[in-house]
Design a protein around this motif. Structure first.
Motif, PDB file in Angstrom:
ATOM      1  N   UNK A 148       0.675  -0.992  -0.006  1.00 26.21           N
ATOM      2  CA  UNK A 148       0.011   0.095   0.079  1.00 26.21           C
ATOM      3  C   UNK A 148       0.964   1.286  -0.050  1.00 26.21           C
ATOM      4  N   UNK A 149       0.404   2.200  -0.812  1.00 27.31           N
ATOM      5  CA  UNK A 149       1.078   3.617  -0.554  1.00 27.31           C
ATOM      6  C   UNK A 149      -0.087   4.467  -0.042  1.00 27.31           C
ATOM      7  N   UNK A 150       0.091   5.774   0.018  1.00 27.88           N
ATOM      8  CA  UNK A 150      -0.418   6.702   0.797  1.00 27.88           C
ATOM      9  C   UNK A 150      -2.045   6.756   0.085  1.00 27.88           C
ATOM     10  N   UNK A 151      -1.929   6.670  -1.230  1.00 24.64           N
ATOM     11  CA  UNK A 151      -3.378   6.545  -1.946  1.00 24.64           C
ATOM     12  C   UNK A 151      -4.390   5.518  -1.428  1.00 24.64           C
ATOM     13  N   UNK A 152      -3.581   4.321  -0.887  1.00 24.02           N
ATOM     14  CA  UNK A 152      -4.546   3.517  -0.451  1.00 24.02           C
ATOM     15  C   UNK A 152      -5.194   3.838   1.032  1.00 24.02           C
ATOM     16  N   UNK A 153      -4.589   4.534   1.791  1.00 27.99           N
ATOM     17  CA  UNK A 153      -4.859   4.892   2.961  1.00 27.99           C
ATOM     18  C   UNK A 153      -6.348   4.878   3.384  1.00 27.99           C
ATOM     19  N   UNK A 154      -7.147   5.770   2.411  1.00 26.08           N
ATOM     20  CA  UNK A 154      -8.622   5.887   2.707  1.00 26.08           C
ATOM     21  C   UNK A 154      -9.453   4.665   2.864  1.00 26.08           C
ATOM     22  N   UNK A 155      -8.786   3.506   2.439  1.00 22.98           N
ATOM     23  CA  UNK A 155      -9.408   2.280   2.298  1.00 22.98           C
ATOM     24  C   UNK A 155      -9.388   1.686   3.838  1.00 22.98           C
ATOM     25  N   UNK A 156      -8.203   2.071   4.652  1.00 20.90           N
ATOM     26  CA  UNK A 156      -8.036   1.734   5.858  1.00 20.90           C
ATOM     27  C   UNK A 156      -9.143   2.053   6.564  1.00 20.90           C
ATOM     28  N   UNK A 157      -9.798   3.167   6.510  1.00 17.46           N
ATOM     29  CA  UNK A 157     -10.963   3.724   7.295  1.00 17.46           C
ATOM     30  C   UNK A 157     -11.911   2.464   7.644  1.00 17.46           C
ATOM     31  N   UNK A 158     -12.502   1.835   6.411  1.00 10.25           N
ATOM     32  CA  UNK A 158     -13.705   0.873   6.509  1.00 10.25           C
ATOM     33  C   UNK A 158     -13.180  -0.562   6.369  1.00 10.25           C
ATOM     34  N   UNK A 159     -11.830  -1.031   6.276  1.00  6.45           N
ATOM     35  CA  UNK A 159     -11.008  -2.141   6.254  1.00  6.45           C
ATOM     36  C   UNK A 159     -11.428  -2.604   7.527  1.00  6.45           C
ATOM     37  N   UNK A 160     -11.506  -3.974   7.649  1.00 11.19           N
ATOM     38  CA  UNK A 160     -11.565  -4.769   8.922  1.00 11.19           C
ATOM     39  C   UNK A 160     -10.012  -5.180   9.286  1.00 11.19           C
ATOM     40  N   UNK A 161      -9.192  -5.097   8.207  1.00 10.13           N
ATOM     41  CA  UNK A 161      -7.699  -5.754   8.544  1.00 10.13           C
ATOM     42  C   UNK A 161      -7.183  -5.539   7.108  1.00 10.13           C
ATOM     43  N   UNK A 162      -5.775  -5.675   7.173  1.00  7.70           N
ATOM     44  CA  UNK A 162      -4.810  -5.226   5.809  1.00  7.70           C
ATOM     45  C   UNK A 162      -3.958  -6.427   5.615  1.00  7.70           C
ATOM     46  N   UNK A 163      -3.765  -7.261   4.646  1.00  4.32           N
ATOM     47  CA  UNK A 163      -2.671  -8.153   4.186  1.00  4.32           C
ATOM     48  C   UNK A 163      -2.035  -7.688   3.118  1.00  4.32           C
ATOM     49  N   UNK A 164      -0.604  -7.504   3.249  1.00  4.02           N
ATOM     50  CA  UNK A 164       0.060  -7.307   1.950  1.00  4.02           C
ATOM     51  C   UNK A 164       0.932  -8.615   1.639  1.00  4.02           C
ATOM     52  N   UNK A 165       1.497  -8.279   0.447  1.00  2.00           N
ATOM     53  CA  UNK A 165       2.675  -9.168   0.038  1.00  2.00           C
ATOM     54  C   UNK A 165       4.051  -8.949   0.487  1.00  2.00           C
ATOM     55  N   UNK A 166       4.207  -7.644   0.384  1.00  4.54           N
ATOM     56  CA  UNK A 166       5.609  -7.126   0.870  1.00  4.54           C
ATOM     57  C   UNK A 166       5.417  -6.203   2.165  1.00  4.54           C
ATOM     58  N   UNK A 167       6.573  -5.749   2.551  1.00  4.17           N
ATOM     59  CA  UNK A 167       6.431  -4.685   3.585  1.00  4.17           C
ATOM     60  C   UNK A 167       6.884  -5.003   4.969  1.00  4.17           C
ATOM     61  N   UNK A 168       7.154  -4.060   5.828  1.00  3.21           N
ATOM     62  CA  UNK A 168       7.700  -4.409   7.144  1.00  3.21           C
ATOM     63  C   UNK A 168       6.929  -3.618   8.201  1.00  3.21           C
ATOM     64  N   UNK A 169       6.893  -3.973   9.410  1.00  6.29           N
ATOM     65  CA  UNK A 169       6.040  -3.488  10.557  1.00  6.29           C
ATOM     66  C   UNK A 169       6.254  -1.871  10.890  1.00  6.29           C
ATOM     67  N   UNK A 170       7.603  -1.295  10.315  1.00 12.13           N
ATOM     68  CA  UNK A 170       7.914   0.115  10.370  1.00 12.13           C
ATOM     69  C   UNK A 170       7.405   0.778   8.908  1.00 12.13           C
ATOM     70  N   UNK A 171       6.829   0.118   7.931  1.00 13.54           N
ATOM     71  CA  UNK A 171       6.536   0.876   7.036  1.00 13.54           C
ATOM     72  C   UNK A 171       5.205   1.681   7.179  1.00 13.54           C
ATOM     73  N   UNK A 172       5.013   2.891   6.184  1.00 12.65           N
ATOM     74  CA  UNK A 172       3.810   3.616   6.666  1.00 12.65           C
ATOM     75  C   UNK A 172       2.347   3.108   6.732  1.00 12.65           C
ATOM     76  N   UNK A 173       2.126   2.196   5.923  1.00 12.75           N
ATOM     77  CA  UNK A 173       1.073   1.440   5.887  1.00 12.75           C
ATOM     78  C   UNK A 173       0.706   0.756   7.519  1.00 12.75           C
TER      79      UNK A 173
END
Length: 389
Positions: A320-345
């Motif tokens: 996810x990049x910043x353009x995806x953040x609005x989806x977080x407002x109504x998502x129940x959870x997030x799963x990504x294929x890459x990334x770490x715990x200190x990423x912006x997402x």
């Protein structure tokens, strides 16, 4: 109009520049630069007087490739990081390009995603944000990343790192190396895939993404000495700023540079060793944000899929990049294929209080769109449910 970064304060030049100004005055290794004062919507454009002042400062700095970044009063705070919500323009050179980047950063203060984030974090104000902009030379790093200093006296220092500039780490576009340094000097390391690296494009400006060789993918980006050096520096920064810190750093020619420091806004899940699951219906990744929920999986591969996501679904995406953040407002959870715990997402997921599991290899193909799944953001697991479960 312009302030040297070494003289910047939070009250006048915003949170990001203010924190770096404090660190510079304490003798810590921060690339010096300057800050353009806050502007509101009526004066986002860079006029002739400001352009001339910027030109003089760039000449003083030796006309470097520059990083132009936001420095708002509304980011990098103890209760809301606004991680990735504003703009950063990396690798611009020359007064015209730098001034254009300043205008882009200023305009981003009133982007819709920023308003959505502020509302979710409890800021109901409709007041326009003033946006200062920070201009520094780009550190041409071989290794970069993010560090979270200990959040409790006996806690560990968590570091994530990758080759090149840190954009791939904060953006979650790669799975980085992860280090935990515990009291007593014990270091725990998980080597990430690090399939790509981002570097300064010396020929055209901006940045360029390149593939990482298979040998480098398997090689640690930091040895034990570098991990210890970063942890000592992190401890000093936390002492100066008065609380645990989320720090972006870069190493060029064996010199560590501090690019950003802000308060940690939510507790990290415990790092687990990734191992093959005992059950075929359980996928494993990196614990990104606490919580457990069972809901419908919605596979989203890009912005064109955004309209398919509905309230209460679990978002499955490459990253996810910043353009995806609005989806977080109504998502129940997030799963990504890459990334770490200190990423912006991951930071935003923790602030929103939704579970996240990161670095689940092949998640968008292994999880069926519309299926029922259980995400455990504390354990870093995703359980695939049968239709009758």
């Amino acid at each position: 109009m312009l302030t040297r970064l070494s003289e910047a304060t939070r009250e006048s030049e915003g949170s990001k520049a203010g924190a770096l100004g404090v660190l510079l005055r304490e003798g810590l290794p921060v690339p010096n630069g300057f800050v353009v004062g806050a502007a509101r919507r009526a004066d986002f454009a860079v006029g002739h007087v400001l352009r001339d002042a910027v030109d003089r400062e760039l000449e003083r700095m030796g006309d470097p490739f520059a990083a132009v970044r936001s420095s708002s009063m509304d980011e990098d705070n103890a209760d809301a990081s606004a991680a990735g919500q504003f703009e950063s323009i990396i690798g611009v050179r020359g007064v015209d390009n730098v001034c254009q980047a300043i205008e882009i950063c200023r305009q981003a203060a009133n982007a819709k995603r920023v308003g959505d984030y502020r509302a979710r974090m409890g800021d109901a104000s409709t007041q326009e944000l003033g946006m200062a902009t920070l201009v520094q030379p780009v550190i041409k790093a071989n290794v970069s990343g993010v560090m979270f200093t200990p959040q409790e006296p006996e806690g560990s220092t968590r570091i994530e790192s990758s080759w090149g500039l840190g954009l791939s780490v904060v953006g979650g576009t790669i799975t980085p190396d992860t280090f935990d340094l515990y009291p007593g000097g014990v270091i725990r390391c998980e080597i990430g895939s690090k399939q790509n690296r981002v570097d300064l494009d010396h020929e055209h400006g901006g940045v360029i993404t390149r593939a990482v060789t298979s040998d480098q993918q398997l090689t640690r980006t930091l040895d034990d000495g570098a991990v210890e050096t970063l942890a000592v520096l992190g401890k000093r920064i936390a002492e100066v700023l008065g609380q645990p810190q989320d720090i972006e750093w870069a190493i060029q020619d064996d010199i560590v540079w501090i690019l950003q420091a802000r308060p940690i806004t939510a507790a990290l899940p415990v790092l687990h060793t990734l191992s093959p699951p005992e059950q075929v219906d359980v996928l494993r990744g990196v614990p990104g944000s606490h919580g457990m929920v069972t809901a419908t999986a919605r596979v989203v591969r890009g912005p064109s899929d955004f309209p398919t996501v509905t309230q209460g679904e679990i978002l499955i995406c490459p990253y996810t990049d910043p353009a995806w953040t609005p989806l977080f407002a109504f998502a129940a959870g997030v799963i990504t294929e890459t990334g770490g715990v200190l990423s912006h997402a991951a930071i935003v997921a923790r602030e929103y209080g939704i579970p996240a599991v990161l670095g689940v290899v092949g998640a968008t193909t292994r999880i069926e769109d519309g299926s029922r799944i259980t995400i455990d953001g504390s354990a870093g697991t995703v359980t695939l449910r049968q239709p009758d479960q």
